[in-house]
Design an enzyme around this catalytic site. Sequence first.
Site, mmCIF file in Angstrom:
data_model
loop_
_atom_site.group_PDB
_atom_site.id
_atom_site.type_symbol
_atom_site.label_atom_id
_atom_site.label_comp_id
_atom_site.label_asym_id
_atom_site.label_seq_id
_atom_site.Cartn_x
_atom_site.Cartn_y
_atom_site.Cartn_z
ATOM 1 N N ARG A 1 0.846 -1.193 0.000
ATOM 2 C CA ARG A 1 0.000 0.000 0.000
ATOM 3 C C ARG A 1 0.881 1.242 0.000
ATOM 4 O O ARG A 1 1.089 1.898 1.016
ATOM 5 C CB ARG A 1 -0.963 -0.042 1.177
ATOM 6 N N GLN B 1 -1.401 2.328 -5.810
ATOM 7 C CA GLN B 1 -2.812 2.461 -5.468
ATOM 8 C C GLN B 1 -3.724 1.964 -6.587
ATOM 9 O O GLN B 1 -4.749 1.332 -6.326
ATOM 10 C CB GLN B 1 -3.141 3.916 -5.137
ATOM 11 N N ASP C 1 -4.256 -1.929 -6.567
ATOM 12 C CA ASP C 1 -4.669 -2.534 -5.304
ATOM 13 C C ASP C 1 -6.049 -3.177 -5.422
ATOM 14 O O ASP C 1 -7.079 -2.501 -5.330
ATOM 15 C CB ASP C 1 -4.659 -1.462 -4.216
ATOM 16 N N SER D 1 -8.451 -2.778 -2.240
ATOM 17 C CA SER D 1 -9.180 -1.520 -2.135
ATOM 18 C C SER D 1 -10.340 -1.461 -3.114
ATOM 19 O O SER D 1 -11.453 -1.077 -2.759
ATOM 20 C CB SER D 1 -8.232 -0.338 -2.362
ATOM 21 N N TYR E 1 -3.079 -0.994 7.424
ATOM 22 C CA TYR E 1 -4.001 -1.946 8.035
ATOM 23 C C TYR E 1 -4.076 -1.721 9.540
ATOM 24 O O TYR E 1 -3.162 -1.174 10.151
ATOM 25 C CB TYR E 1 -3.552 -3.389 7.778
#
Length: 373
Positions: free
Chosen positions: A121, A126, A129, A132, A229
């Site tokens: 992350r 991004q 991912d 997400s 996280y």
Amino acid sequence: MKIAVLKEQVDGERRVAATPETVRKFVALGATLAVEAGAGQSASIADATYADAGASVADRAAAISGADIVLGVQAPDPATLAGVAPGAWVVASFNPFGERARVDAYAAAGLEALAMEFMPRITRAQSMDILSSQSNLSGYKAVLDAAAEYGRAFPMMMTAAGTISAARVFVMGVGVAGLQAIATARRLGAQVSATDVRAATREQIQSLGAKPIFVESVAGIEGEGTGGYAGEMSPEYQAAQAELVSGHIAKQDIVITTALIPGRPAPRLISAAQVASMKPGSVIVDLAVEQGGNVEGAVAGEIVEVNGVRIVGHRNVPSRLAADASALFSRNLFNFLSAFWDKETGRPVLDAEIGDAIRLTRDGAVVNPRLQP
């Protein structure tokens, strides 16, 4: 460079790892695309649409024959990949901690397994991912699932016959899924509150118009993890949070839980006693049910009723929005491979930061440090 896109074989999996949009983009890079017949059917994508985008559509054996890269949503059984190029990459979601035997089988088969859920992350990753992108849809769908089970309206309604109070929604765990759940419940007119173990989420909750529920009696929050996280909470914080949450849950109409800790069972957030404290007709949606569940009594793949409270435990929630989930997932895969595409060799070449983070197997061995003893 041949890229194969396979039809998912896991029961209930309706997503597909490439769409006509990403097929066209891969072809523009110079790759050859082969799609297994019927791969996109459950995501509302016809074989002819793939063909129009420049892919060949064939049976599984022909699609994977000589493939240098295999794309999947959930990693296929390596025994079904006979015929791929030696050392071929398989880019998919692997559930490495829960399906370790499959990882070992990939190593034995000489394949290079690239687990997209291990994507670091960091800012430049991004757009790659999958956690997400898929969690975003899960949070949205959780609210719709709750609304479907809840026997009342969400918004406050003032009518000539009287006023209907707004539903009270409590979101536990304010990651990507939790934030989307808050936003969706607010759009539907609910009165929303939320909690998390990370201090930074307080402002995020408030920015969406929800009320933050945080422990104030314990100095500091112990749940800050790494890589964005949540981590484990201290026993003192757990006790204080349980006391606070118990009183709050009893007043809620809907609770949505989203808490996960990578590589560990989902933390237990709601006990049977707390479920019993809720009013009949209330609804709980447990988005972590497949990792052991945040809610005592939740059953994966089922909606159970306890003392009039419905506990929703749908499996594979993103797959319940297959078309949109596939569009986002396939873009994640394209963004990943195209970012490392070397024009001279006509293939992606990974760097150490991302390559070492997501690579599970190579040259017949399990190489990821997160899977070492």
